[in-house]
Design an enzyme around this catalytic site. Structure first.
Site, PDB file in Angstrom:
ATOM      1  N   ILE A  86       0.848  -1.196   0.000  1.00 27.06           N
ATOM      2  CA  ILE A  86       0.000   0.000   0.000  1.00 27.06           C
ATOM      3  C   ILE A  86       0.884   1.247   0.000  1.00 27.06           C
ATOM      4  CG2 ILE A  86      -0.221   0.272   2.514  1.00 27.06           C
ATOM      5  CD1 ILE A  86      -3.260   0.793   2.022  1.00 27.06           C
ATOM      6  N   CYS A  87       0.351   2.342  -0.523  1.00 33.69           N
ATOM      7  CA  CYS A  87       0.992   3.655  -0.438  1.00 33.69           C
ATOM      8  C   CYS A  87      -0.130   4.670  -0.227  1.00 33.69           C
ATOM      9  CB  CYS A  87       1.836   3.961  -1.675  1.00 33.69           C
ATOM     10  SG  CYS A  87       0.895   4.157  -3.196  1.00 33.69           S
ATOM     11  N   GLN A  88       0.044   5.890  -0.640  1.00 36.28           N
ATOM     12  CA  GLN A  88      -1.013   6.881  -0.447  1.00 36.28           C
ATOM     13  C   GLN A  88      -2.119   6.744  -1.486  1.00 36.28           C
ATOM     14  OE1 GLN A  88      -1.124   8.856   2.264  1.00 36.28           O
ATOM     15  NE2 GLN A  88      -3.158   9.475   1.623  1.00 36.28           N
ATOM     16  N   GLY A  90      -1.722   4.416  -4.535  1.00 33.98           N
ATOM     17  CA  GLY A  90      -1.623   3.186  -5.310  1.00 33.98           C
ATOM     18  C   GLY A  90      -0.555   3.217  -6.379  1.00 33.98           C
ATOM     19  N   MET A 115      -3.961   4.456   0.882  1.00 30.21           N
ATOM     20  CA  MET A 115      -4.476   4.979   2.156  1.00 30.21           C
ATOM     21  C   MET A 115      -5.536   6.059   1.926  1.00 30.21           C
ATOM     22  SD  MET A 115      -3.331   3.250   4.660  1.00 30.21           S
ATOM     23  CE  MET A 115      -3.877   4.291   6.006  1.00 30.21           C
TER      24      MET A 115
END
Length: 119
Positions: A86-88, A90, A115
């Site tokens: 996961i990141c902020q 995608g 996120m």
């Protein structure tokens, strides 16, 4: 337009389109699908955002390994376990997923929307 121009146009189009074709072994999943799997002991979860982003908002199941540090820390991950990234938004996690695939990981799940989509 000559044949060379057409070849160049087709080549550029293929390069552009190849970025959108899913890579075998990498599956995009929704936040809801990720929530159902993050507590599974056979899943490892990594968050590839910066340390500052991670500290401001994260899920405890996700271990923070910023994208730029992934090459140095990839050996701490188990290639035999599924992995959720996961990141902020995608985008960075998609890059991380492709990197992990090249390193021999088999079942990689990228959280669509990251996120930003987690609620």
């Amino acid at each position: 337009m000559g044949i060379m121009e057409w070849i160049i146009i087709v080549a550029v189009a293929l390069i552009f389109l190849s970025r959108f074709i899913p890579t075998k072994g990498i599956t995009n999943i929704t936040v809801e699908q990720a929530k159902k799997r993050i507590n599974d002991k056979n899943i490892q979860c990594i968050d590839v955002r910066t340390t500052g982003e991670y500290k401001s908002n994260h899920r405890p199941q996700f271990k923070n390994i910023p994208l730029n540090e992934l090459p140095n820390k990839v050996n701490k991950l188990d290639k035999n376990k599924d992995i959720i990234v996961i990141c902020q938004s995608g985008m960075r996690s998609a890059k991380a997923a492709k990197y992990l695939k090249k390193q021999g990981f088999k079942n990689i799940y990228n959280v669509k929307g990251g996120m930003s989509a987690w609620y």
